[in-house]
Structures are given as structure tokens and as C-alpha cells.
Scaffold this motif. Structure first.
Motif, PDB file in Angstrom:
ATOM      1  N   ARG B  39       3.159   2.022  12.355  1.00 38.65           N
ATOM      2  CA  ARG B  39       3.203   2.882  11.171  1.00 38.65           C
ATOM      3  C   ARG B  39       3.739   2.130   9.959  1.00 38.65           C
ATOM      4  NH1 ARG B  39       4.749   6.074  15.382  1.00 38.65           N
ATOM      5  NH2 ARG B  39       3.286   7.744  15.862  1.00 38.65           N
ATOM      6  N   LYS B  40       4.567   1.126  10.237  1.00 39.14           N
ATOM      7  CA  LYS B  40       5.148   0.361   9.134  1.00 39.14           C
ATOM      8  C   LYS B  40       4.072  -0.331   8.305  1.00 39.14           C
ATOM      9  CE  LYS B  40       9.838  -0.219   8.846  1.00 39.14           C
ATOM     10  NZ  LYS B  40      10.187   1.192   8.895  1.00 39.14           N
ATOM     11  N   LEU B  41       3.136  -0.996   8.989  1.00 42.43           N
ATOM     12  CA  LEU B  41       2.127  -1.770   8.265  1.00 42.43           C
ATOM     13  C   LEU B  41       1.067  -0.856   7.659  1.00 42.43           C
ATOM     14  CD1 LEU B  41       2.071  -4.767   7.804  1.00 42.43           C
ATOM     15  CD2 LEU B  41       0.363  -4.991   9.564  1.00 42.43           C
ATOM     16  N   ALA B  42       0.657   0.159   8.436  1.00 39.78           N
ATOM     17  CA  ALA B  42      -0.321   1.105   7.897  1.00 39.78           C
ATOM     18  C   ALA B  42       0.277   1.864   6.718  1.00 39.78           C
ATOM     19  CB  ALA B  42      -0.765   2.069   8.983  1.00 39.78           C
ATOM     20  N   GLY B  43       1.601   2.038   6.762  1.00 38.94           N
ATOM     21  CA  GLY B  43       2.289   2.768   5.699  1.00 38.94           C
ATOM     22  C   GLY B  43       2.149   2.138   4.330  1.00 38.94           C
ATOM     23  N   VAL B  44       1.991   0.817   4.302  1.00 42.70           N
ATOM     24  CA  VAL B  44       1.819   0.145   3.009  1.00 42.70           C
ATOM     25  C   VAL B  44       0.557   0.658   2.338  1.00 42.70           C
ATOM     26  CG1 VAL B  44       1.586  -2.078   1.856  1.00 42.70           C
ATOM     27  CG2 VAL B  44       2.949  -1.895   3.912  1.00 42.70           C
ATOM     28  N   PHE B  45      -0.477   0.840   3.153  1.00 48.09           N
ATOM     29  CA  PHE B  45      -1.759   1.285   2.593  1.00 48.09           C
ATOM     30  C   PHE B  45      -1.671   2.731   2.105  1.00 48.09           C
ATOM     31  CE2 PHE B  45      -6.055   3.120   3.207  1.00 48.09           C
ATOM     32  CZ  PHE B  45      -6.728   2.346   2.285  1.00 48.09           C
ATOM     33  N   TYR B  48       3.558   5.489   2.151  1.00 54.18           N
ATOM     34  CA  TYR B  48       4.788   6.171   2.569  1.00 54.18           C
ATOM     35  C   TYR B  48       5.859   5.202   3.038  1.00 54.18           C
ATOM     36  CZ  TYR B  48       2.822   5.838   7.324  1.00 54.18           C
ATOM     37  OH  TYR B  48       2.290   5.394   8.488  1.00 54.18           O
ATOM     38  N   ASP B  49       5.487   3.966   3.318  1.00 57.84           N
ATOM     39  CA  ASP B  49       6.468   2.993   3.777  1.00 57.84           C
ATOM     40  C   ASP B  49       6.063   1.612   3.271  1.00 57.84           C
ATOM     41  OD1 ASP B  49       8.175   1.326   5.094  1.00 57.84           O
ATOM     42  OD2 ASP B  49       8.133   2.455   6.962  1.00 57.84           O
ATOM     43  N   THR B  50       6.834   1.065   2.368  1.00 61.26           N
ATOM     44  CA  THR B  50       6.421  -0.205   1.767  1.00 61.26           C
ATOM     45  C   THR B  50       7.361  -1.341   2.145  1.00 61.26           C
ATOM     46  OG1 THR B  50       7.631   0.411  -0.203  1.00 61.26           O
ATOM     47  CG2 THR B  50       5.272   0.868  -0.200  1.00 61.26           C
ATOM     48  N   VAL B  51       8.061  -1.182   3.271  1.00 62.04           N
ATOM     49  CA  VAL B  51       9.010  -2.220   3.675  1.00 62.04           C
ATOM     50  C   VAL B  51       8.318  -3.569   3.871  1.00 62.04           C
ATOM     51  CG1 VAL B  51      10.567  -2.942   5.510  1.00 62.04           C
ATOM     52  CG2 VAL B  51      10.644  -0.610   4.685  1.00 62.04           C
ATOM     53  N   VAL B  52       7.135  -3.532   4.488  1.00 60.88           N
ATOM     54  CA  VAL B  52       6.433  -4.784   4.787  1.00 60.88           C
ATOM     55  C   VAL B  52       6.136  -5.543   3.496  1.00 60.88           C
ATOM     56  CG1 VAL B  52       4.374  -5.787   5.812  1.00 60.88           C
ATOM     57  CG2 VAL B  52       5.402  -3.781   6.843  1.00 60.88           C
ATOM     58  N   LEU B  53       5.642  -4.815   2.526  1.00 61.40           N
ATOM     59  CA  LEU B  53       5.335  -5.420   1.229  1.00 61.40           C
ATOM     60  C   LEU B  53       6.591  -6.051   0.633  1.00 61.40           C
ATOM     61  CD1 LEU B  53       2.912  -4.861  -1.204  1.00 61.40           C
ATOM     62  CD2 LEU B  53       4.947  -3.824  -2.133  1.00 61.40           C
ATOM     63  N   ALA B 187       6.199   5.040  -4.992  1.00 59.68           N
ATOM     64  CA  ALA B 187       5.224   5.483  -3.992  1.00 59.68           C
ATOM     65  C   ALA B 187       5.929   6.125  -2.801  1.00 59.68           C
ATOM     66  CB  ALA B 187       4.370   4.313  -3.537  1.00 59.68           C
ATOM     67  N   GLU B 188       7.016   5.489  -2.379  1.00 58.47           N
ATOM     68  CA  GLU B 188       7.740   6.028  -1.215  1.00 58.47           C
ATOM     69  C   GLU B 188       8.305   7.411  -1.500  1.00 58.47           C
ATOM     70  OE1 GLU B 188      10.609   3.572   0.776  1.00 58.47           O
ATOM     71  OE2 GLU B 188       9.198   1.904   0.859  1.00 58.47           O
ATOM     72  N   LYS B 189       8.708   7.616  -2.767  1.00 55.46           N
ATOM     73  CA  LYS B 189       9.224   8.956  -3.126  1.00 55.46           C
ATOM     74  C   LYS B 189       8.108   9.988  -3.152  1.00 55.46           C
ATOM     75  CE  LYS B 189      13.508   8.112  -5.502  1.00 55.46           C
ATOM     76  NZ  LYS B 189      13.548   6.937  -6.385  1.00 55.46           N
ATOM     77  N   PRO B 192       6.306  10.891   0.905  1.00 55.71           N
ATOM     78  CA  PRO B 192       7.297  10.761   1.986  1.00 55.71           C
ATOM     79  C   PRO B 192       6.701  11.117   3.333  1.00 55.71           C
ATOM     80  CG  PRO B 192       7.683  12.748   0.719  1.00 55.71           C
ATOM     81  CD  PRO B 192       6.511  12.086   0.096  1.00 55.71           C
ATOM     82  N   ARG B 193       7.288  10.537   4.368  1.00 56.82           N
ATOM     83  CA  ARG B 193       6.827  10.831   5.724  1.00 56.82           C
ATOM     84  C   ARG B 193       7.974  10.594   6.674  1.00 56.82           C
ATOM     85  NH1 ARG B 193       1.045   9.066   8.275  1.00 56.82           N
ATOM     86  NH2 ARG B 193       1.566   9.423  10.438  1.00 56.82           N
ATOM     87  N   LYS B 194       8.007  11.367   7.730  1.00 57.77           N
ATOM     88  CA  LYS B 194       9.117  11.264   8.652  1.00 57.77           C
ATOM     89  C   LYS B 194       9.150   9.888   9.317  1.00 57.77           C
ATOM     90  CE  LYS B 194      10.110  13.325  12.715  1.00 57.77           C
ATOM     91  NZ  LYS B 194       9.324  13.978  13.688  1.00 57.77           N
ATOM     92  N   GLU B 195      10.344   9.348   9.464  1.00 55.25           N
ATOM     93  CA  GLU B 195      10.492   8.054  10.132  1.00 55.25           C
ATOM     94  C   GLU B 195      10.406   8.248  11.646  1.00 55.25           C
ATOM     95  OE1 GLU B 195      11.048   3.971   9.820  1.00 55.25           O
ATOM     96  OE2 GLU B 195      11.441   5.256   8.095  1.00 55.25           O
ATOM     97  N   TYR B 196       9.659   7.392  12.315  1.00 52.31           N
ATOM     98  CA  TYR B 196       9.565   7.514  13.769  1.00 52.31           C
ATOM     99  C   TYR B 196      10.450   6.499  14.453  1.00 52.31           C
ATOM    100  CZ  TYR B 196       5.599  10.547  12.979  1.00 52.31           C
ATOM    101  OH  TYR B 196       4.808  11.575  12.600  1.00 52.31           O
TER     102      TYR B 196
END
Lengths: 207, 196
Positions: B39-45, B48-53, B187-189, B192-196
Motif C-alpha cells: 500500500r505504501k508504494l501504490a499510495g504514492v500514485f 494517500y501515502d507519499t512516504v516513498v516519494l 495530498a496526504e491531507k 487520507p486513508r487508514k494505515e494498515y
């Protein structure tokens, strides 16, 4: 958000400094005599005929052969794809874009190595990179690649492997020295299978 | 003085050992950062989650600044540092395929190995897919080769192409990275999506 602001301040500051300092302040444009001596002693500019044959067979797009001999000699015989830049013209404006560039790997060759070594010395002294010399020149090329001689029966395995490679390469380049061994006739039609060696470069990485 | 191996300050034989240590460290950090979740990597697209970027851009900017400052202090000779050769079409098409793979599979090759080693089944399938891809590439190489080798540009750098100094380019990259960080925060704000 505070960390992002702090990060912005640090990165912006460091970036601003690096944007305005002159780069490579200590890089010498011309090589010192001592540097040249080290390079010559280690022979870093040398490319062996086997390496070259391998690249040519694999149609490596980064190779540019440069024939240092006279136009007359060039017309009589030259390696496929070679440019003719006679030694006397190597410093001409016409050719400077070919010998001073960062894209291709230039390989100088002449009959022996005298002319090509001189050409390499001249261009290297000017700080040009990516120029190399074919070890032994065309004479050694003919001897090893076009007409390879068989090693003795008691040779080490790598000697025999080298000979096998040269036999294949000789067929590819249309040399005359390949005889014997029954399997030859069959494999003549297809391109010889030769494993591609990696060039001497630093390791690559990725995600 | 650097780079250490091409200058023969460290013998070449150490290459693989150092690569091993760095590789283990890289995998450990990826796992610790939670990249073994697809979910982390797909989240960039999906935004909801841009940590990888953020992680990879921070790494790139840090390495870039480090190299440029080291070069400035004459601690490293940048001419001896390996620059990947550019085959333009390979880079574009490969990038598109790889990017699509990131979104569909949720892993990059590195994180898939991380996830595989902690026993994720989707990562095992993804990892198998890598080998299918390698096999297909190998089998169709003769057909692909002209495209694969097309537009060879040599070991070029962006700064050479644009005709600006490396430092100036680095500055623009930093600006771009910072803008991206701010956009990522927004974007993350917004997604938003629940963290798994």
C-alpha cells in the motif's frame, strides 16, 4: 510541518551555496607528466584485440574505431566502421569533436602501436578522455583474431577458451586461419556465440 | 582521494562485500520504513501515502549534495564516478512499464524482496513475475534489440544537456524536491486513508 520547514531551510541553504561555487576547482585541464607516467605504466589506455572483437561482434554502439594511418593505407584495408584520422591531422579543428568527447569510446589503431600511442599521448595530454589504443595494432589483430594459432595440448583451460573465442571471431571477421574440427562446418552459418564481457566500469545499482 | 575502489584505495575484491553490507542495510531500512507493505508504494500514485516519494527524493538530494560538496573539498573525483549510460527509448519505455508495475503490484524490485523475506504472499507472486519478465525479455531480445539500443546518448548528465553547472542543476533539483514535499503533504491531507 515543523520538520519540513527545517528541512527546507537546510536544503535551500546548502543548494544555494553549491549553485554559486565554481565546480571542479582542482581539476587539472592538462595532465601532469607524473600522471601521464602512471597511466602509461598501468597501460590503462590499452584495449586487447579480444575485447575489441567481442564488442564488434556484439555491435556495441559505444565503440568508435579510429584509423590513425594515412588515407592510402586506410583505403587498402581498415576495420569495419573505422574513421580515418591520420596522425598529422589529429589536432585539426575538423576532428576535435571526435577525439574530445564524452559519449563514445574511441579506439585508435595503426599497423603497430607507435602511431596510435602517439595519438593517444597527444590527446591525453590535452585532457581528452575516452580515447584508447588497440593493443598491438592491426598486426597483432591479424595474428590473434584473424589467424589464431592453436595452443598446445597442455595449455591451461583459459588459453583453450581464448582460442575457441578467437576461432569464432575469426569466422565472424572473415579471417583465413580456421581449419579442422568437424563441428566448424555446421556453425559457419550462424553467428558465433560469444559471451559479452563487461567493460571496466563501476558497479551499477538500483531500487 | 575518492572514489575509493577505482582509485584502488580499497581493493576491488571488496566490491561485493561492501555491496552485500550496503544491500542488507538497504533492505533493513526499507523494511523498517514500512515499504514492505504494497500500500505504501501504490499510495504514492493515489496520493494517500507519499512516504516513498519523500524517502527517495531525500536520499537523492542528500547523495547529490554530498557528492557535490565532497567534490568541492576535493575528497572525490566526480569524473571517476560511474554514470549510467542513457539509451533514451529504453529509459522511457522501461520507465512506463516499471511505473505501471509499481501501481499494479505495489512493489519495486527492492521492496518486493523485503516483503518476500517477511513472508508476504503477494510479494512472492510479484517476485515470480520479475522472473517471467526477465524470461520474456531474454526470449524476445532479438526483436527488441533495435529499440533497446536506440538513441544511445552515452554517459551523459542532465547538467551537460542543459548547459548549466552541476551546482545550479542541483539547486533546481532541490527546489523541485521541496515543492514536491509540500505537494505531498497537501495530498496526504486531502486523500487520507487508514494505515494498515
Amino acid at each position: 510541518m515543523l520538520t519540513l520547514k527545517r528541512l527546507t531551510a537546510i536544503l535551500f541553504g546548502l543548494g544555494l551555496v553549491i549553485a554559486f561555487v565554481p565546480e571542479n576547482t582542482t581539476k587539472p585541464y592538462k595532465l601532469s607528466a607524473a600522471d601521464m607516467l602512471t597511466e602509461v605504466q598501468f597501460g590503462t589506455q590499452m584495449v586487447s584485440p579480444d575485447e575489441l572483437a567481442d564488442w564488434l561482434i556484439n555491435k556495441d554502439p559505444s565503440i568508435q574505431l579510429i584509423d590513425i594511418r594515412t588515407p592510402k593505407e586506410y583505403e587498402q584495408f581498415h576495420l569495419e566502421g573505422a574513421l580515418n584520422i591520420p596522425l598529422s591531422k589529429i589536432l585539426d579543428d575538423e576532428w576535435v569533436d571526435y577525439v574530445n568527447q564524452g559519449i563514445k569510446m574511441n579506439i585508435f589503431y595503426s599497423n603497430g602501436t607507435t602511431l596510435s600511442q602517439e595519438a593517444w599521448m597527444l590527446t591525453r595530454q590535452l585532457g581528452y578522455e575516452n580515447n584508447y589504443v588497440l593493443q598491438g595494432g592491426l598486426n597483432y589483430w591479424t595474428e590473434t583474431i584473424l589467424n589464431p594459432s592453436a595452443p598446445s595440448l597442455f595449455s591451461a583451460d583459459d588459453e583453450i577458451a581464448k582460442y575457441e573465442f578467437r576461432k569464432g571471431a575469426s569466422q565472424y571477421f572473415g579471417g583465413g586461419g580456421v581449419k579442422s574440427s568437424t563441428s566448424q562446418a555446421k556453425s559457419k552459418a550462424s553467428k558465433p556465440k560469444i559471451k559479452r564481457k563487461k567493460k571496466k566500469k563501476a558497479p551499477q545499482g538500483g531500487c | 582521494m575518492g572514489p575509493l575502489i577505482p582509485q584502488e584505495i580499497i581493493a576491488e575484491g571488496w566490491n561485493f562485500f561492501i555491496a552485500f553490507v550496503v544491500g542488507v542495510g538497504f533492505g533493513f531500512v526499507l523494511e523498517q520504513a514500512g515499504f514492505s507493505s504494497s500500500r505504501k508504494l501504490a499510495g504514492v500514485f493515489y496520493g494517500y501515502d507519499t512516504v516513498v516519494l519523500k524517502v527517495f527524493f531525500t536520499a537523492a538530494v542528500t547523495a547529490m549534495l554530498g557528492l557535490l560538496y565532497f567534490s568541492l573539498f576535493d575528497w572525490i573525483d566526480l569524473n571517476l564516478v560511474w554514470v549510467n549510460p542513457t539509451f533514451l527509448w529504453s529509459a522511457i519505455i522501461g520507465g512506463v512499464i516499471m511505473g505501471a508495475g509499481f501501481i499494479i503490484g505495489g512493489y519495486c524490485p527492492g521492496t518486493s524482496v523485503c516483503a518476500l523475506s517477511i513472508g508476504k504472499i503477494d510479494a512472492m507472486i510479484f517476485f515470480g513475475g520479475i522472473f517471467i519478465g526477465i524470461f520474456l525479455f531474454g526470449e524476445t531480445y532479438a526483436i527488441i534489440k533495435p529499440l533497446y539500443m536506440a538513441e544511445y546518448l552515452g554517459n551523459i548528465k542532465l547538467s551537460d544537456v542543459l548547459g548549466i553547472s552541476q551546482g545550479t542543476l542541483a539547486f533546481f533539483v532541490i527546489i523541485a524536491a521541496l515543492v514536491m514535499f509540500y505537494v505531498a503533504e497537501i495530498a496526504e491531507k486531502n486523500f487520507p486513508r487508514k494505515e494498515y
